[in-house]
Design an enzyme around this catalytic site. Structure first.
Site, PDB file in Angstrom:
ATOM      1  N   HIS A  13     -50.218  -5.516  -8.260  1.00  0.00           N
ATOM      2  CA  HIS A  13     -50.099  -6.969  -8.313  1.00  0.00           C
ATOM      3  C   HIS A  13     -50.123  -7.536  -6.899  1.00  0.00           C
ATOM      4  CE1 HIS A  13     -48.061  -6.668 -12.397  1.00  0.00           C
ATOM      5  NE2 HIS A  13     -47.720  -5.501 -11.888  1.00  0.00           N
TER       6      HIS A  13
ATOM      7  N   THR B 174     -48.061 -10.856  -4.906  1.00  0.00           N
ATOM      8  CA  THR B 174     -46.870 -11.671  -5.174  1.00  0.00           C
ATOM      9  C   THR B 174     -47.175 -13.151  -5.311  1.00  0.00           C
ATOM     10  OG1 THR B 174     -46.471 -11.871  -2.792  1.00  0.00           O
ATOM     11  CG2 THR B 174     -45.351 -10.061  -3.960  1.00  0.00           C
TER      12      THR B 174
ATOM     13  N   GLU C  98     -45.828  -4.482  -6.382  1.00  0.00           N
ATOM     14  CA  GLU C  98     -46.166  -5.816  -5.888  1.00  0.00           C
ATOM     15  C   GLU C  98     -46.555  -5.723  -4.415  1.00  0.00           C
ATOM     16  OE1 GLU C  98     -46.284  -8.801  -7.258  1.00  0.00           O
ATOM     17  OE2 GLU C  98     -45.235  -8.610  -9.188  1.00  0.00           O
TER      18      GLU C  98
END
Length: 218
Positions: free
Chosen positions: A29, A31, A94
């Site tokens: 991912h 953030t 993340e």
């Protein structure tokens, strides 16, 4: 690879993995927040009801928020290879990035070291490292067009794209190839095309071409 120094900042936003599942995927991912500190605060806020196992800052600092054997709340709705509840099947990482610029060298180097350990501990193959966008097409686009998937693939930390040779170049054959690669089956063609390009050729625009059949391999 030099060993990582991993800081601990436990998040309450986690639970047991369901149905006895163990990690078989890593989901990457970005953030999309002001900085790593703000992201960690949110991922550890019980009111936010989100979390991840790790966060990597732009300087390469790694913070662990959820134990790998626990279910973090990072993936949400989606599927991969026909399997849902990705949170119970994955480890979430993340990356401190807004999605608008490349990921710096210290961050990528730390990610590679972290992935090497995770993949060895849980016997996760290269094709088990996916983006949030891969499992949730149209809903998510991270880690985004600036993420260097080719770099990870060269080192065995992500699937290498493999060229397919369809009998015809059309929506039906492309959709079948994308489903075989793992992408969710309920995804509209245009969304599926945009999502696979995000992973393999984020610069490409326009109608479907033979080059679009080069997809992450199993």
């Amino acid at each position: 690879m030099a060993p990582l120094e991993i800081a601990s900042h436990p998040s309450p936003n986690c639970g047991a993995r369901r149905d006895g599942l163990a990690p078989a995927l890593v989901v990457l991912h970005y953030t999309a927040m002001q900085n790593a500190e703000a992201a960690i605060a949110r991922l550890c806020d019980p009111d936010a009801e989100v979390s991840a196992h790790y966060l990597i800052s732009v300087t390469g600092g790694v913070t662990q928020m959820v134990s790998e054997d626990k279910r973090a709340w990072h993936a949400g709705a989606g599927a991969w290879h026909g399997q849902d509840d990705i949170n119970s099947r994955s480890i979430g990482i993340e990356l401190d990035n807004s999605g608008t610029h490349p990921f710096p060298e210290p961050q990528m180097a730390a990610l590679e070291t972290l992935l090497a350990g995770i993949m060895a501990r849980w016997n996760i193959p290269a094709n088990g490292v996916i983006g949030h966008s891969d499992m949730a097409p149209g809903r998510k686009i991270d880690p985004g067009p600036h993420f260097d998937w080719a770099r990870l693939a060269r080192q065995g930390f992500a699937a290498r794209p493999s060229a397919q040779s369809p009998e015809t170049i059309d929506e039906h054959s492309f959709t079948a190839c994308a489903h075989a690669a793992g992408y969710p089956q309920d995804t509209p063609f245009e969304t599926l095309l945009a999502t696979t390009r995000l992973r393999t050729a984020p610069w490409r625009r326009g109608p479907l071409t033979l080059a679009d059949y080069t997809l992450p391999s199993n």
